[in-house]
Enzyme design. Sequence first.
Site: not given
Ligand code: GLY
Ligand code: MN
Ligand code: MN
Length: 435
Positions: A34, A238, A255, A266, A345, A349, A356, A379, A383, A401, A403
Amino acid sequence: MEEFKARRARLLNALPADSVVLLPSASHKVRNRDAEYPFRQDSDFFYLTGFKEDNALLVLSNKQGKQACVLFCQAKNPEMELWTGKRLGIEAAPAQLGVDSALDITSLDEKLVDFIADSQHFYACWGKDEHWDKRFLAALGQVKNMARKGVAAPQHMDALEPVLHNMRLFKDTHELARMRKAAAISAKAHTLTMQACQPGKAEYELESVFIGHCLQQGARFQAYNPIVGAGENACILHYNDNDQPIAAGDLILIDAGCEWDHYASDITRTFPASGKFSAEQKALYQICLDAQHAAIAQVAPGKHFNQPHEAAVAVICKGLLQLGLLQGELADIIKNETYKAFYMHRTSHWLGMDVHDVGDYKQAGQWRELQPGMVLTIEPGIYVAPDNMAVDARWRGIGIRIEDDVLVTDAGHEVLTAAVVKSVADIETLMASHV
Ligand code: GLY
Ligand code: MN
Ligand code: MN
């Protein structure tokens, strides 16, 4: 209300004559039994309506040269509202939302036929939701059965996304105000989180500082699940467990970004748990920061979407080569993408209502040109996998990272998230003021 009205008119003006657009709201989703996930309106639907309720559908039409906008929504029902909260209702919707009229959502299937009839183009987000595809196609089938009555059925089933998402890619002043607010709250939350950090705490304690500040400011939702990774966890792109203890020598990668009135921020910052970078951490961090600065410098009208990424890759490759983490010729490393062992990566974006965000990255096979009003993240990351035996042990398990959210302006760019520090010296100074 005026901003949403103007967007609807702009969309209809961009569509061919005799188009009908059907756009449903989001619906509640069960988490377990529920208990439901917090409701979040569909971004496209909110962009065109500003309406936050579920169980609704927007109809736009420009049949026979006349623009029309009808909202199907839930009727008032005091008994139900006692349980699930206040509804706007059918009577109040036109004045509140600026739609021409509102109809009861329970009459949707019978009324859809009238809107589809004698349209040439049937716009919807086809293929996004099987339930709505089926309902729309059933209504289309009924219209086709009316041919002998002289009713014409649409000849074209059109995807709404390309035209609508191209609009969303360029942020108007109302949207930018919301993005700035989200950015400001998240920047402050990152600052407070850095100051609150101490070895011995758990990752989730930092997460709670971040989310706590956002909540205090009225940003009740995060734009995505926060990543709080200490030590080696920073190398998991992630990472969401956020449940490990923080050790003195760790770097911590956070992040996280809140959402403000359906607009995302972000931000990623990486900082040393103890408040002081080690020599290795500092060396890699500085490369990542230099890469980010180089990438941000490439954000300007006339540059293309991939130029920031290319700039970041070049700086990272050069830096890792100098430190001996990469070997060979710089040009070969870039061409053969051997840097992907450390930077796997992409750099950017689009950012907007969705973290995104929507909008094409290429047009006719070419990277899209940056234009004022677009917002993108920058970003870069480095790593070093804990089990990377190709590098000295002292580098292993370092994940970084950095960003920021960057608006393309007429003059070049504006970093919306500049309020949170990122230089080595500034981070160390900030963390010395532990709270
Ligand atoms: N937090 C998701 C990204 O940096 O794309
Ligand atoms: Mn991002
Ligand atoms: Mn991010």
